[in-house]
Design a protein around this motif. Structure first.
Motif, PDB file in Angstrom:
ATOM      1  N   ILE A   1       0.814  -8.031  -8.525  1.00 50.81           N
ATOM      2  CA  ILE A   1       1.166  -6.621  -8.270  1.00 50.81           C
ATOM      3  C   ILE A   1       1.343  -6.380  -6.769  1.00 50.81           C
ATOM      4  O   ILE A   1       2.290  -5.738  -6.331  1.00 50.81           O
ATOM      5  CB  ILE A   1       0.077  -5.685  -8.851  1.00 50.81           C
ATOM      6  N   LYS A   2       0.432  -6.936  -5.976  1.00 56.35           N
ATOM      7  CA  LYS A   2       0.531  -6.754  -4.515  1.00 56.35           C
ATOM      8  C   LYS A   2       1.792  -7.409  -3.976  1.00 56.35           C
ATOM      9  O   LYS A   2       2.478  -6.841  -3.123  1.00 56.35           O
ATOM     10  CB  LYS A   2      -0.685  -7.350  -3.825  1.00 56.35           C
ATOM     11  N   ASP A   3       2.090  -8.615  -4.464  1.00 51.65           N
ATOM     12  CA  ASP A   3       3.279  -9.323  -3.981  1.00 51.65           C
ATOM     13  C   ASP A   3       4.555  -8.576  -4.342  1.00 51.65           C
ATOM     14  O   ASP A   3       5.515  -8.554  -3.571  1.00 51.65           O
ATOM     15  CB  ASP A   3       3.341 -10.743  -4.571  1.00 51.65           C
ATOM     16  N   ALA A   4       4.553  -7.956  -5.519  1.00 53.24           N
ATOM     17  CA  ALA A   4       5.755  -7.236  -5.960  1.00 53.24           C
ATOM     18  C   ALA A   4       5.887  -5.885  -5.257  1.00 53.24           C
ATOM     19  O   ALA A   4       6.962  -5.281  -5.271  1.00 53.24           O
ATOM     20  CB  ALA A   4       5.713  -7.034  -7.465  1.00 53.24           C
ATOM     21  N   ASN A   5       4.799  -5.418  -4.638  1.00 53.57           N
ATOM     22  CA  ASN A   5       4.786  -4.079  -4.033  1.00 53.57           C
ATOM     23  C   ASN A   5       4.192  -4.085  -2.621  1.00 53.57           C
ATOM     24  O   ASN A   5       3.169  -3.451  -2.373  1.00 53.57           O
ATOM     25  CB  ASN A   5       3.978  -3.120  -4.911  1.00 53.57           C
ATOM     26  N   PRO A   6       4.846  -4.782  -1.700  1.00 53.26           N
ATOM     27  CA  PRO A   6       4.254  -4.871  -0.351  1.00 53.26           C
ATOM     28  C   PRO A   6       4.095  -3.511   0.328  1.00 53.26           C
ATOM     29  O   PRO A   6       3.145  -3.305   1.077  1.00 53.26           O
ATOM     30  CB  PRO A   6       5.235  -5.766   0.418  1.00 53.26           C
ATOM     31  N   ILE A   7       5.003  -2.567   0.053  1.00 48.97           N
ATOM     32  CA  ILE A   7       4.926  -1.277   0.764  1.00 48.97           C
ATOM     33  C   ILE A   7       3.722  -0.471   0.287  1.00 48.97           C
ATOM     34  O   ILE A   7       2.817  -0.163   1.068  1.00 48.97           O
ATOM     35  CB  ILE A   7       6.229  -0.466   0.573  1.00 48.97           C
ATOM     36  N   VAL A   8       3.689  -0.162  -1.013  1.00 48.21           N
ATOM     37  CA  VAL A   8       2.609   0.716  -1.495  1.00 48.21           C
ATOM     38  C   VAL A   8       1.255   0.003  -1.399  1.00 48.21           C
ATOM     39  O   VAL A   8       0.213   0.641  -1.278  1.00 48.21           O
ATOM     40  CB  VAL A   8       2.901   1.238  -2.923  1.00 48.21           C
ATOM     41  N   SER A   9       1.260  -1.342  -1.397  1.00 52.00           N
ATOM     42  CA  SER A   9      -0.005  -2.073  -1.277  1.00 52.00           C
ATOM     43  C   SER A   9      -0.668  -1.855   0.074  1.00 52.00           C
ATOM     44  O   SER A   9      -1.856  -2.104   0.227  1.00 52.00           O
ATOM     45  CB  SER A   9       0.211  -3.577  -1.493  1.00 52.00           C
ATOM     46  N   ARG A  10       0.088  -1.401   1.057  1.00 53.83           N
ATOM     47  CA  ARG A  10      -0.528  -1.123   2.360  1.00 53.83           C
ATOM     48  C   ARG A  10      -1.249   0.225   2.370  1.00 53.83           C
ATOM     49  O   ARG A  10      -1.965   0.540   3.306  1.00 53.83           O
ATOM     50  CB  ARG A  10       0.539  -1.177   3.461  1.00 53.83           C
ATOM     51  N   CYS A  11      -1.078   1.020   1.324  1.00 52.26           N
ATOM     52  CA  CYS A  11      -1.761   2.321   1.247  1.00 52.26           C
ATOM     53  C   CYS A  11      -3.220   2.119   0.848  1.00 52.26           C
ATOM     54  O   CYS A  11      -3.507   1.394  -0.101  1.00 52.26           O
ATOM     55  CB  CYS A  11      -1.062   3.232   0.241  1.00 52.26           C
ATOM     56  N   TYR A  12      -4.128   2.795   1.567  1.00 55.85           N
ATOM     57  CA  TYR A  12      -5.565   2.597   1.358  1.00 55.85           C
ATOM     58  C   TYR A  12      -6.010   2.914  -0.079  1.00 55.85           C
ATOM     59  O   TYR A  12      -7.001   2.386  -0.552  1.00 55.85           O
ATOM     60  CB  TYR A  12      -6.354   3.460   2.351  1.00 55.85           C
ATOM     61  N   ALA A  13      -5.285   3.775  -0.761  1.00 57.72           N
ATOM     62  CA  ALA A  13      -5.757   4.230  -2.082  1.00 57.72           C
ATOM     63  C   ALA A  13      -5.087   3.494  -3.238  1.00 57.72           C
ATOM     64  O   ALA A  13      -5.357   3.795  -4.399  1.00 57.72           O
ATOM     65  CB  ALA A  13      -5.541   5.734  -2.225  1.00 57.72           C
ATOM     66  N   PHE A  14      -4.205   2.544  -2.922  1.00 57.59           N
ATOM     67  CA  PHE A  14      -3.510   1.811  -3.988  1.00 57.59           C
ATOM     68  C   PHE A  14      -4.423   0.695  -4.480  1.00 57.59           C
ATOM     69  O   PHE A  14      -4.355  -0.445  -4.030  1.00 57.59           O
ATOM     70  CB  PHE A  14      -2.188   1.250  -3.457  1.00 57.59           C
ATOM     71  N   ASN A  15      -5.314   1.038  -5.387  1.00 56.31           N
ATOM     72  CA  ASN A  15      -6.293   0.096  -5.919  1.00 56.31           C
ATOM     73  C   ASN A  15      -6.292   0.153  -7.440  1.00 56.31           C
ATOM     74  O   ASN A  15      -5.588   0.960  -8.037  1.00 56.31           O
ATOM     75  CB  ASN A  15      -7.692   0.430  -5.375  1.00 56.31           C
ATOM     76  N   GLU A  16      -7.137  -0.693  -8.026  1.00 56.50           N
ATOM     77  CA  GLU A  16      -7.154  -0.831  -9.485  1.00 56.50           C
ATOM     78  C   GLU A  16      -7.418   0.500 -10.193  1.00 56.50           C
ATOM     79  O   GLU A  16      -6.953   0.711 -11.303  1.00 56.50           O
ATOM     80  CB  GLU A  16      -8.228  -1.855  -9.870  1.00 56.50           C
TER      81      GLU A  16
END
Lengths: 572, 197
Positions: free
Chosen positions: A74-89
């Motif tokens: 999921i992180k690899d497919a979404n590099p942009i939103v993965s940098r957001c502090y709240a983008f977690n499980e």
């Protein structure tokens, strides 16, 4: 498109259309329906119903497969939103995935979005400070952007109006930087936060107040909140999942169900607004073109007034895409300024330190808030070689200093024993950035999104003023912390952290007095098309340092009030 | 309409009810009661009780079942059963496998596999038997040898397993609820309390 069926047109005609159901769209819906207008609320994303659609809200930590961390795929497919502090499980389902809505980065910009009913009001960080007189005065005093067409006094009653309904916790600090509001009881500051506040007051002659943050939490619900179906904040600090108690303010828990109860609101999810329809004969907007997110079918909806609350970037996108014979380069764009003078908050750097005192005390529990350092730089007059200044969050925790070096029974005992170390404090900068013509958005001439709408091209970057401000934040905070006895002060600037992660982007459709230099008048109406209102972040002339949502709410309520008055006078 | 959701998204229904009942007890006004009841009524239809095993079977695509047994003994070596459960009975090894399978890339996964073979080899070298057949002291000795070795990949392996064991143990239901008094709601915050009270 021509419609022969008169009934069909009638069914698609409302008094008002609100584009977007996030923090400002929810307020537009509430205010317009409160005043009796039949209102269509269009949301591009899926429906999210209060409580029912918060699938993770009651999950305990051990119930998450990866204890909150997202799988690598999921992180690899979404590099942009993965940098957001709240983008977690626990909250990933409320964030737009990179591939779902691509955009073009002329310069690095992390565009963080929430496409659903409630928008980002579900996951926001809930800081709510009023702007001060000095913030509205800023551009005129310091000679940047254009003068705001409103002042604090214009907005003050509307701040009160929205604060009472949303429920804002805070202390009446009586400081010029942040005027007091209609507060529910404040959260507590820790001993070390109070110490820093007292020491800084002493060393800087009360010119640098440090206070408890003001935030949209029901620390003591009032009858108006119970009427909304909301209850006491439980201090869970799991807000980004959606709150089953309605403990913090969101469109889903507050304004939208309120508007629904009026019987005047039609909420339509999965509706991507393509553009605004402009009627040259009537010389006003008559409605919007909407694409069904699933079938890609286009339908027109009509209303007397239109409120754009799609969030800063998407409001700009819709307007740039609203081309007509009258407005060939985008809606209302006679002066060529649409999409320009974008700004944001500079969140690039943080600072940390330790305190060796108060060793017999600790803080306990969780606080969905932090302490806050209002802007002190260049506040009453220009003092530095950069313009404006920064506010900062400030938090503290007592570190545990257990020996975890071994394995076996010793490690096991040490893990749950509480051997306390020093207090640790941290602070993050929230810098005002200067809106400039060179920070802009346009439409890409080739690339389109899933719905055939041109992709947004974003060109926003830091400038020399931002760099100087970062250096000053490091110097001033280091000095303040050192004077107050803190040790091991460390700064953590991350120059690679792109604008956008602050999620405070503003401007592009700015308010102003002069139609030659601004898009909107003091009531958020287009200078050249009075029945279209922009009251989300896109309308902002400058950014100040405060978390912007409360100001969006107040501006929206004020504009809605004006819109209905004008409508009744027959002026729209 | 019942939505199909991954197992980890299911709610712990009973906890929600208990929490809402707590709210009801704490408030006297009748309208608050209505609110709490309103909350109960609108519970999602798809909510179902979560159990430790409903999280799902751990895939053996990266690490064989045999080597997963070695992992179970390693986590027990790091945090053993005493008067309270150890990492193995709290299924921390399953958590680590989920993390290795899902959250790390190929280089880390390979090193992890290599580490499990290495620790077994080291046990055979030191004690002439498989790691899983060693007694507790022998296992600890083997793990410590590997931790303190000069071999970077052995060190990386032991550090990673130890850190994940601590993370899994500290976030297990047993530890959070029974040892750390975890309570999702109602929560609280006190800014300054004397230690040891």
């Amino acid at each position: 498109m021509s419609f022969l069926n008169i009934d069909s047109v009638k069914n698609r005609t409302f008094d008002a259309i609100v584009v977007g159901s996030g923090i400002s769209g929810g307020w537009a819906a509430k205010e317009l329906t409160d005043k009796g207008l039949r209102t269509l609320v269009l949301e591009r994303g899926r429906d999210v119903k209060h409580i029912t659609d918060y699938p993770t809200t009651m999950m305990n930590p051990w119930e998450f497969e990866h204890l909150g961390q997202l799988p690598k795929a999921i992180k690899d497919a979404n590099p942009i939103v993965s940098r957001c502090y709240a983008f977690n499980e626990d909250a990933a389902h409320f964030f737009v995935k990179d591939a779902e809505h691509p955009y073009v980065q002329e310069k690095p910009f992390d565009w963080i979005r929430g496409y659903q009913v409630g928008g980002k009001s579900l996951m926001w960080a809930r800081g709510t400070q009023r702007w001060s007189e000095q913030d509205f005065d800023g551009p005129a005093r310091d000679g940047f952007a254009v003068d705001w067409p409103i002042r604090y006094a214009d907005l003050a009653p509307w701040y009160s109006h929205v604060e009472k309904f949303a429920g804002i916790s805070g202390n009446r600090d009586g400081i010029p930087q942040l005027p007091d509001g209609e507060f529910l009881p404040p959260h507590e500051m820790s001993c070390v936060e109070k110490h820093f506040s007292e020491q800084t007051a002493k060393h800087y002659n009360n010119t640098r107040p440090i206070i408890i943050g003001r935030c949209a939490h029901l620390t003591k619900p009032q009858p108006i909140h119970y009427q909304q179906g909301r209850g006491q904040c439980q201090n869970r600090s799991l807000c980004q999942r959606g709150c089953p108690y309605g403990g913090y303010f969101s469109s889903n828990s507050s304004t939208l169900p309120w508007a629904q109860k009026s019987g005047k609101m039609t909420l339509q999810p999965d509706s991507v607004v393509h553009s605004i329809i402009f009627d040259e004969k009537k010389n006003k907007a008559t409605g919007v073109r909407v694409i069904d997110a699933h079938t890609n079918q286009m339908t027109e909806y009509y209303a007397k007034i239109i409120f754009l609350n799609a969030a800063t970037m998407n409001t700009n996108l819709i307007l740039l895409n609203s081309k007509s014979h009258r407005f060939p380069t985008g809606f209302g764009n006679d002066n060529g300024l649409l999409g320009k003078y974008l700004a944001f908050h500079n969140f690039r750097t943080t600072i940390s330190a330790e305190y060796e005192g108060f060793l017999d005390s600790t803080s306990e529990g969780i606080r969905p808030n932090s302490s806050y350092i209002p802007r002190f730089r260049n506040f009453f007059k220009q003092e530095t070689d950069f313009l404006r200044g920064y506010a900062a969050g400030f938090g503290s925790t007592r570190m545990l200093d257990n020996d975890l070096s071994g394995i076996g029974e010793d490690l096991k005992t040490n893990l749950t024993a509480k051997k306390y170390g020093n207090w640790r404090v941290g602070s993050h900068m929230m810098g005002e950035t200067i809106p400039k013509e060179s920070n802009y958005v346009t439409l890409d001439s080739n690339l389109k999104d899933t719905w055939g709408i041109p992709q947004l091209k974003i060109s926003v970057s830091y400038d020399d003023n931002d760099e100087k401000m970062i250096v000053d934040f490091h110097e001033q905070m280091t000095e303040m912390l050192t004077k107050a006895g803190f040790k091991n002060v460390k700064t953590h600037d991350v120059p690679s952290k792109a604008p956008g992660l602050d999620i405070h982007e503003m401007g592009g459709v700015r308010m102003g007095k002069d139609p030659k230099t601004s898009m909107l008048n003091k009531w958020n109406q287009f200078h050249n098309c009075k029945n279209v209102f922009v009251t989300d972040g896109a309308c902002m002339t400058s950014t100040s340092t405060q978390n912007p949502s409360l100001t969006f709410m107040a501006i929206t309520a004020r504009a809605a009030d004006h819109a209905v008055k004008e409508l009744r006078k027959g002026n729209l | 309409m019942v939505k199909i959701l991954p197992a980890y998204l299911y709610l712990y229904t009973q906890k929600l009810q208990i929490n809402l009942i707590l709210i009801m007890q704490r408030r006297s006004a009748i309208k608050n009661l209505t609110l709490a009841v309103g909350g109960l009524v609108s519970l999602p239809a798809w909510a179902s009780r979560w159990t430790p095993d409903s999280i799902g079977k751990v895939s053996t695509s990266v690490v064989s079942e045999d080597n997963q047994m070695i992992l179970a003994e390693i986590v027990e070596t790091i945090i053993p059963e005493t008067s309270t459960p150890g990492a193995k009975s709290l299924k921390v090894n399953q958590f680590i496998m989920r993390m290795v399978n899902d959250c790390y890339g190929e280089p880390v996964q390979s090193n992890f596999k290599k580490g499990l073979t290495l620790i077994d080899d080291l046990a055979k070298q030191s004690y002439g038997k498989a790691f899983t057949s060693c007694d507790a002291l022998q296992k600890a000795d083997v793990f410590n040898k590997m931790r303190k070795s000069d071999d970077t990949s052995a060190k990386q392996f032991t550090n990673m397993v130890k850190n994940l064991t601590i993370q899994g143990y500290m976030n297990s239901e047993y530890v959070l609820v029974n040892l750390l008094n975890y309570n999702m709601a109602p929560g609280f915050y006190h800014g300054c309390v004397p230690i040891g009270k």
